[in-house]
Structures are given as C-alpha cells and as structure tokens.
Design an enzyme around this catalytic site. Sequence first.
Site, mmCIF file in Angstrom:
data_model
loop_
_atom_site.group_PDB
_atom_site.id
_atom_site.type_symbol
_atom_site.label_atom_id
_atom_site.label_comp_id
_atom_site.label_asym_id
_atom_site.label_seq_id
_atom_site.Cartn_x
_atom_site.Cartn_y
_atom_site.Cartn_z
ATOM 1 N N ASP A 140 0.827 -1.207 0.000
ATOM 2 C CA ASP A 140 0.000 0.000 0.000
ATOM 3 C C ASP A 140 0.860 1.256 0.000
ATOM 4 O O ASP A 140 1.542 1.527 0.986
ATOM 5 C CB ASP A 140 -0.901 -0.021 1.247
ATOM 6 C CG ASP A 140 -1.873 1.139 1.279
ATOM 7 O OD1 ASP A 140 -1.922 1.910 0.303
ATOM 8 O OD2 ASP A 140 -2.575 1.295 2.296
ATOM 9 N N ASP A 340 -1.960 6.468 -5.763
ATOM 10 C CA ASP A 340 -2.330 5.563 -4.674
ATOM 11 C C ASP A 340 -2.556 4.138 -5.162
ATOM 12 O O ASP A 340 -3.528 3.864 -5.847
ATOM 13 C CB ASP A 340 -3.593 6.082 -3.976
ATOM 14 C CG ASP A 340 -3.963 5.250 -2.760
ATOM 15 O OD1 ASP A 340 -3.092 4.512 -2.257
ATOM 16 O OD2 ASP A 340 -5.118 5.320 -2.317
#
Length: 459
Positions: A140, A340
């Site tokens: 992530d 992201d």
Amino acid sequence: MATVSKLLLLLFYSYCSLVAHAGDSPSYITGSIKTEAVCSEPKAAPSSSAGATVTLHHRHGPCSLTPTNQTLNVEKILLSDQLRASNIQRLLSAAANATGDAQKLEATLPTTLGAALDTLQYVINVSIGTPAVTQTVMIDTGSDISWVHCKPCSPCHAQVDPVFDPSESTTYSPFSCGSAACAQLGVDGGAAGCSGSQCQYIVRYLDGSNTTGTYSSDTLTLGPNVVPGFQFGCSRAGSGFEVEKTAGLMGLGGGAQSLVAQTAATFGPAFSYCLPTPQASSGFLTLGAPSGGGGNFTTTRMFRSREVPTFYIVFLEEIRVGGTRVNVAPTVFSAGSVMDSGTIITRLPPRAYSAMRSAFRAGMLQYPRAKPLEILDTCYDFGNLTRVTVPAVELVFDGGAVVDLDVHGIMIFDCLAFAPSDDGGASSVPSIIGNVQQRTFEVLHDVGRGTIGFRAGAC
Ligand SMILES: *[C@@H]1O[C@H](CO)[C@@H](O)[C@H](O)[C@H]1NC(C)=O
Ligand SMILES: *[C@@H]1O[C@H](CO)[C@@H](O)[C@H](O)[C@H]1NC(C)=O
Ligand SMILES: *[C@@H]1O[C@H](CO)[C@@H](O)[C@H](O)[C@H]1NC(C)=O
Ligand SMILES: *[C@@H]1O[C@H](CO)[C@@H](O)[C@H](O)[C@H]1NC(C)=O
Ligand SMILES: *[C@@H]1O[C@H](CO)[C@@H](O)[C@H](O)[C@H]1NC(C)=O
Ligand SMILES: *[C@@H]1O[C@H](CO)[C@@H](O)[C@H](O)[C@H]1NC(C)=O
C-alpha cells in the site's frame, strides 16, 4: 442510496474481460474479451537495480498466492473504494485549508498506502523472524506502518500462511514505551499507548478498517535480501480484514515508518513496482532506483504535502481521448493528483471527468450501453463479442510526461474505469491515480530525485 442488488460476479468473466493488445490505430486500442485466465512468469524484467526485487501478484489473479473461490463482491469493492477516495480528498482539502493554499506542496519525498477490505489489492511474499516465516502481505503506497497478524490469538485470523508467533522468533523484540520508535509513532499519529511496558500502534485506514497491537522489530527477508531490525506492528486486533486471507500489509508511503523509509539507507530512497493485470503475468516490487538512472521512464515531478507526508502527489495537466485533448481548463487539476496503489478506480475533478466521459462515449457509439455499476456510469454490453476497440486514453502530467494507458487501465467490468471526485463545492479538488490505471507500467517513485516515472509494458 438506491438499493442495488449484490453483484457476485465470477472473476474471470467480469474482471478479465479485456486483454491488452496494441491496436493498429494510435487513437484506438483493440482488445480481446472474455479470455481464459493464464498465469505466467513476468514477461518483462524490472529495470536493473542494485536493490531488492520481489514478485508481485494480483490478490485475486491466477498467480495469487491465496487460493480463493475467485468471486468478487463488485458492489462492496466499489463502495469501499469510494470511501477511501473521499477520505483522501478530505485529508488533502483539510491540509490545503490549514496552509491556506493548495499549492504549498514540497517537491521531495513521497509515501502512501491504504488497505481496503475485500478489494483488489496487490500482495508480495516476504518472510519475518528467525527462523524466517513466509507471510503474504498486501502492499500500500497510501500508508506507512507495516503489520502482520500475530499470536497469541483466539480465534486466529483465517489466512493461508501460519500466523506469526513472536515467541518462536529469536530476533523478535517489542518496542518499549520509552523507545525512540515509539516516540516517532506518537509524532506521526500511529501511537496507541502502552500495554505493560510495550508500545502499542494503531492504523485507521481510509476505507474504515483498522489494526492495532504491539509495535515491534524483527528480521525481514525480501527474496535474498535481509533487513535486520525491521519495525512493524504485531497485530492483535483489527476490523475490516476478516475477508482477507493475507497475513498483513506492507506500508510503502512517504512517512518514517514505511518500508521505503526504513530501507532507504540500504537501497536508496526509491522504489518501483509493476501491478499486473488479473489474468496476466506476475509483476514486481523493487526497492532502490534503477541503476541505469531510469532512462526509459517518462517522468514527472513528485510533490508532498507537509501535513500528509504519506502521499505521493503529481500534477495532471491534460487528458487525451482518442488522440484528442479533452477540453477542460488546466486549472481544474490544480489541487494535484495522489498516486495511490490502494485506490482502485482513478478519480478526476467532476468537470474533467464529464468532459472525458463525453469524448469516450462519442468514440464508443458502435456498442450498446449497459446500466451503470455503482460509481461506474459508462458501461457497455459487449454481448458475445470477443474483441472490442476503445478510444486510447492518455494522461499528460506536469513537464509533458505522456502516459498512454493500457486497455486494462481504461476499462474494468466492461465500464470506463474512471469516476468523478467528490467536489464538495470546492473550486479545485484532488485527483487520485488508482491502481487500475497504473497496471502494466513500472511506476518508479524516486524520492531522492523527487520524480515519479512510468515505463510501459513492464509486466
Ligand atoms: C467456495 O465456495 C463454496 C460454496 O459457496 C464453499 O463451500 C467453499 O467453502 C468455498 N471455498 C473457499 C476456499 O472459500
Ligand atoms: C475549507 O475551507 C472552506 C472555506 O473556509 C470551507 O467551506 C471548507 O469546508 C473547508 N474544507 C475542509 C475540508 O475543511
Ligand atoms: C515465498 O517465499 C519463500 C522464501 O523465498 C519461499 O520459500 C516460498 O516458496 C514462497 N512462497 C510462495 C507461495 O511463492
Ligand atoms: C476499528 O473499527 C471497528 C469497526 O469500525 C470499531 O468498532 C473499532 O472501535 C475500531 N478500533 C479502534 C481501535 O479504533
Ligand atoms: C531502454 O530500452 C532499450 C530497448 O528496450 C534498451 O536497449 C535500453 O538499454 C534501455 N535503457 C535503459 C537506460 O534502461
Ligand atoms: C453473436 O450474436 C449475434 C446476435 O445476437 C449473432 O447474430 C451472432 O451469430 C453471434 N456470434 C457468435 C460468434 O456467436
């Protein structure tokens, strides 16, 4: 909200409906649809690097390390993605308000990641402890703290790998409450007090999930590379990860706790990855910059918000559909775009989205439309077609960097894979470049040089 029936779609029908295939025309891309899933080794190597490389798998793909029934709850995935996207926008808007100016971003280090429940995240295989225990973890770029589920636990998290047992590792050490690592957590907002004399961490993800436990260190093994004293969370409780069969999460954000920050002294302040398409080959995550200086990357400047140092921010300037520039004022993009890996669908400022949607629909008139799928409002009924042709989509970033998206970065679930940001009435809202649009590119986050680079066809 209108009631929408739950959509449980078979993965390889719904998700792998388009296979990348360069078209003859530079303005259109042709792809096969409803192709059988195949798992193969990476078709292209990462850029050569002095750093560490690990194989990257799509969490639900055929190369996935975690066997599942390969059905996805599409509605839930998209709702969870929407929550995450809204929260990213809220955080950045609040930061811009705090400084009084959205432009006060610094061209330095990036970091960000966020784990979502039952969503399309990517995983890597690492090992923790001595002896080393294999753990399959999500990656992530939208968060910093890494963690794995730990013993003792009752009931233990249902996962494929053994649950990490710190008492079995000779190199494991919990941080004390007075340690520097624990103090840093306090500064960065990950502190959760003391339990006994042990430092407790907490991460609250933007999609509403969370994890908490003891902040610890142990040896981390990444392929042939060993990282002694790696700081991570030994998770004892959490919410929102019940469906995940992964062992935990690796934070790649710009903050002090991320894997990237912790290994910068060894590999350099840079990393890159290639996110594979679900039915295709594996990708990779490399720590360290390419040794050739990244010659074949198209690069743009990386920015960072002082208030939210986790995020890696770039500036989108223009969108081209079918080779033609979509007519919106460049100022629409002035709030920046967060890169992201944990957001699935790219979010654009509403005015930019509606203009690009019109251009895309105009190039798709030969196909009948289908009903919207949650946040995806431009869907098609491809019937029994096995190949479809869609307008090419190019994203042009600050400095003229042109990123010509793979067909898997344009279409998902037979819909246009873009959605509008929540604008909340603001004149300028941040965009989010999600993981669908990043697929098949090697995306280089060169924190040292302050650039983000894209190399097409890397996996
Ligand atoms: C797959 O689905 C079947 C039927 O829904 C269920 O019985 C089985 O436990 C599932 N397997 C896994 C690995 O989740
Ligand atoms: C930012 O400031 C504007 C104007 O003061 C206000 O309307 C808006 O709600 C604020 N946004 C956030 C996220 O605080
Ligand atoms: C994960 O990595 C370990 C250590 O390199 C290796 O032994 C193991 O086979 C890998 N597991 C999978 C599923 O690839
Ligand atoms: C984690 O999330 C759950 C569900 O939203 C909530 O009940 C719980 O209080 C949260 N835990 C912490 C420590 O914030
Ligand atoms: C760029 O790509 C070309 C062709 O694939 C290759 O020969 C060359 O070595 C690459 N350059 C760098 C700096 O990686
Ligand atoms: C696809 O559907 C059309 C109309 O429903 C039909 O005429 C055609 O024969 C079908 N093609 C194939 C390959 O099944």
